[in-house]
Design a protein around this motif. Sequence first.
Motif, PDB file in Angstrom:
ATOM      1  N   GLN A 290      28.936  28.408  77.366  1.00 28.28           N
ATOM      2  CA  GLN A 290      27.536  28.564  76.975  1.00 28.28           C
ATOM      3  C   GLN A 290      27.440  29.800  76.094  1.00 28.28           C
ATOM      4  N   PHE A 291      26.787  29.643  74.929  1.00 29.95           N
ATOM      5  CA  PHE A 291      26.662  30.723  73.956  1.00 29.95           C
ATOM      6  C   PHE A 291      25.211  31.199  73.911  1.00 29.95           C
ATOM      7  N   LEU A 292      25.038  32.510  73.934  1.00 31.58           N
ATOM      8  CA  LEU A 292      23.707  33.108  73.821  1.00 31.58           C
ATOM      9  C   LEU A 292      23.770  34.210  72.762  1.00 31.58           C
ATOM     10  N   VAL A 293      23.184  33.957  71.603  1.00 32.73           N
ATOM     11  CA  VAL A 293      23.132  34.969  70.546  1.00 32.73           C
ATOM     12  C   VAL A 293      22.044  35.980  70.894  1.00 32.73           C
ATOM     13  N   GLY A 298      22.786  33.099  63.244  1.00 27.39           N
ATOM     14  CA  GLY A 298      23.981  32.285  63.219  1.00 27.39           C
ATOM     15  C   GLY A 298      23.707  30.802  63.266  1.00 27.39           C
ATOM     16  N   VAL A 299      24.766  30.034  63.061  1.00 25.42           N
ATOM     17  CA  VAL A 299      24.720  28.581  63.193  1.00 25.42           C
ATOM     18  C   VAL A 299      25.874  28.165  64.095  1.00 25.42           C
ATOM     19  N   ILE A 300      25.555  27.381  65.110  1.00 21.60           N
ATOM     20  CA  ILE A 300      26.584  26.828  65.993  1.00 21.60           C
ATOM     21  C   ILE A 300      26.685  25.334  65.694  1.00 21.60           C
ATOM     22  N   ARG A 301      27.914  24.892  65.457  1.00 24.99           N
ATOM     23  CA  ARG A 301      28.141  23.477  65.164  1.00 24.99           C
ATOM     24  C   ARG A 301      29.132  22.910  66.172  1.00 24.99           C
ATOM     25  N   LEU A 302      28.922  21.657  66.575  1.00 27.83           N
ATOM     26  CA  LEU A 302      29.859  21.003  67.486  1.00 27.83           C
ATOM     27  C   LEU A 302      29.797  19.488  67.308  1.00 27.83           C
ATOM     28  N   ARG A 303      30.908  18.862  67.645  1.00 27.43           N
ATOM     29  CA  ARG A 303      30.994  17.393  67.586  1.00 27.43           C
ATOM     30  C   ARG A 303      32.039  16.944  68.596  1.00 27.43           C
ATOM     31  N   THR A 312      24.091  20.621  64.771  1.00 27.50           N
ATOM     32  CA  THR A 312      23.911  21.960  64.211  1.00 27.50           C
ATOM     33  C   THR A 312      22.739  22.652  64.889  1.00 27.50           C
ATOM     34  N   PHE A 313      22.986  23.884  65.340  1.00 26.97           N
ATOM     35  CA  PHE A 313      21.938  24.658  66.016  1.00 26.97           C
ATOM     36  C   PHE A 313      21.823  26.024  65.352  1.00 26.97           C
ATOM     37  N   HIS A 314      20.661  26.327  64.834  1.00 29.63           N
ATOM     38  CA  HIS A 314      20.400  27.639  64.256  1.00 29.63           C
ATOM     39  C   HIS A 314      19.963  28.573  65.384  1.00 29.63           C
ATOM     40  N   VAL A 315      20.650  29.695  65.507  1.00 25.28           N
ATOM     41  CA  VAL A 315      20.400  30.610  66.622  1.00 25.28           C
ATOM     42  C   VAL A 315      20.131  32.015  66.088  1.00 25.28           C
ATOM     43  N   SER A 316      19.358  32.758  66.853  1.00 20.92           N
ATOM     44  CA  SER A 316      18.964  34.087  66.409  1.00 20.92           C
ATOM     45  C   SER A 316      18.685  34.984  67.600  1.00 20.92           C
ATOM     46  N   GLY A 317      18.968  36.285  67.419  1.00 22.18           N
ATOM     47  CA  GLY A 317      18.627  37.244  68.457  1.00 22.18           C
ATOM     48  C   GLY A 317      17.140  37.418  68.628  1.00 22.18           C
ATOM     49  N   VAL A 322      20.115  29.278  74.784  1.00 23.93           N
ATOM     50  CA  VAL A 322      21.487  29.021  75.200  1.00 23.93           C
ATOM     51  C   VAL A 322      21.943  27.684  74.638  1.00 23.93           C
ATOM     52  N   VAL A 323      23.096  27.700  74.004  1.00 17.81           N
ATOM     53  CA  VAL A 323      23.699  26.459  73.496  1.00 17.81           C
ATOM     54  C   VAL A 323      24.887  26.119  74.387  1.00 17.81           C
ATOM     55  N   ALA A 324      24.854  24.945  75.010  1.00 13.98           N
ATOM     56  CA  ALA A 324      25.938  24.493  75.881  1.00 13.98           C
ATOM     57  C   ALA A 324      27.018  23.823  75.043  1.00 13.98           C
ATOM     58  N   ILE A 325      28.271  24.195  75.293  1.00 14.95           N
ATOM     59  CA  ILE A 325      29.402  23.592  74.597  1.00 14.95           C
ATOM     60  C   ILE A 325      30.169  22.739  75.605  1.00 14.95           C
ATOM     61  N   PRO A 326      29.986  21.417  75.613  1.00 16.40           N
ATOM     62  CA  PRO A 326      30.672  20.583  76.607  1.00 16.40           C
ATOM     63  C   PRO A 326      32.177  20.553  76.379  1.00 16.40           C
ATOM     64  N   ALA A 327      32.922  20.300  77.431  1.00 15.74           N
ATOM     65  CA  ALA A 327      34.363  20.073  77.304  1.00 15.74           C
ATOM     66  C   ALA A 327      34.585  18.873  76.374  1.00 15.74           C
ATOM     67  N   GLY A 328      35.638  18.936  75.525  1.00 14.18           N
ATOM     68  CA  GLY A 328      35.927  17.830  74.623  1.00 14.18           C
ATOM     69  C   GLY A 328      35.115  17.844  73.356  1.00 14.18           C
ATOM     70  N   TYR A 329      34.446  18.945  73.053  1.00 15.31           N
ATOM     71  CA  TYR A 329      33.679  19.066  71.815  1.00 15.31           C
ATOM     72  C   TYR A 329      34.284  20.163  70.940  1.00 15.31           C
ATOM     73  N   VAL A 330      34.624  19.819  69.713  1.00 17.11           N
ATOM     74  CA  VAL A 330      35.048  20.822  68.740  1.00 17.11           C
ATOM     75  C   VAL A 330      33.822  21.659  68.370  1.00 17.11           C
ATOM     76  N   HIS A 331      34.001  22.983  68.262  1.00 11.96           N
ATOM     77  CA  HIS A 331      32.847  23.825  67.998  1.00 11.96           C
ATOM     78  C   HIS A 331      33.226  25.068  67.190  1.00 11.96           C
ATOM     79  N   ASN A 332      32.223  25.619  66.511  1.00  8.66           N
ATOM     80  CA  ASN A 332      32.384  26.894  65.838  1.00  8.66           C
ATOM     81  C   ASN A 332      31.052  27.618  65.840  1.00  8.66           C
ATOM     82  N   ILE A 333      31.087  28.902  65.450  1.00  6.15           N
ATOM     83  CA  ILE A 333      29.868  29.689  65.310  1.00  6.15           C
ATOM     84  C   ILE A 333      30.015  30.514  64.040  1.00  6.15           C
TER      85      ILE A 333
END
Length: 375
Positions: A290-293, A298-303, A312-317, A322-333
């Motif tokens: 789980q990511f919390l900026v 930033g931009v968090i991407r996953l597939r 695509t999720f645009h995130v900001s302080g 919170v963006v959840a990153i499930p197992a089996g998902y490619v992701h970046n920030i």
Amino acid sequence: MDIVVTGATGFLGRHVTHALETAGHAVLSVTRETSPAERSVRLRRADFVFHLAGVNRPDDPAEFTVGNVDLTELIATELLSYNPVPVVFASSTQAVEANPYGMSKRAAEDVLAVYGERAESRVHLYRLPNLFGKWGRPFYNSAVATFCHQIARGETVTVHDPERVLTLAHVDDVVASFLDALSTDVGLYPSVPTHTIGLLDVVRTLEAFEAMRTSRGVPDLSDPFTKQLYSTYTSYLPRERILTPLVMHRDARGSFTEFLKTPDRGQVSINVARPGITKGEHWHDTKHEQFLVVSGEGVIRLRPVGGGEVMTFHVSGETLEVVAIPAGYVHNIENVGTTDLVTVMWVNEPFDPVHPDTYAETVDMREVMEGGETR
């Protein structure tokens, strides 16, 4: 209410005073420095009395009588004559034992029991076991306080009686029961929650707490007693151990720092990405993150692995999400702002360098299909 607290500067008295004042009561403190005349004035003004003063480690055994029995008689006489209000007395489980301390506590109980009958007022005699909690004096109030003090300072702990079993009560539980007695008849001999543990087990538990702190771990605090003991231990940390520097893994992209690691609740880390930098580009078999900026843009991407929609999720302080990153998902920030992107990351299992469970792959399927290098 105006409430007298005798022994107000002692271990228990300090906690009771704090709780009463927090609840909006006026505390009339009685300590060793209070003159007999001023003590009398405060007793006559009181709506309720917490008699917590006493002697438990005198140089002369005769002080047991003076500090436990005689003082109680003076208080009872004053109240009976001028102000017959309810009284809570901090007695001891040793009141049933044939030792000087226990006998003095039992004699004080008898004085107050007679007072209650004559005054037709409530009296509550708490036979307390060994108490523990913050603000205890090491080498005086309890073995727990002593062990916490020693282990927090890296000192050698000596257990003279490893077979000894302790019955402990946390000071907060005692105070909570005391406050209930203000408005409720809790009986002549009220009980408080207690915990039974071997003396050696106390030491081993505290040493385990210290080892976990050193490795940035956190114990399993689902058990109330363990949580109370852990909070007590941390209250004895010396000044030089309040601040703990962390290892920041830095490179040109930013930094990655492990904050907390637990065997059963995962790991918390802090990730910093410089402007224009993309981190991640991987996936996990069993790890869930789980990511919390908390600062930056930033931009968090996953597939899903193997293809599928890129989310695509645009995130900001400025807006904590919170963006959840499930197992089996490619992701970046990616840091798309002009300042550092700071992200608090939680993962459901601590990092194991032997089995990292991290597989490089880009989120952009075009790079995967064209054989582009992953980042």
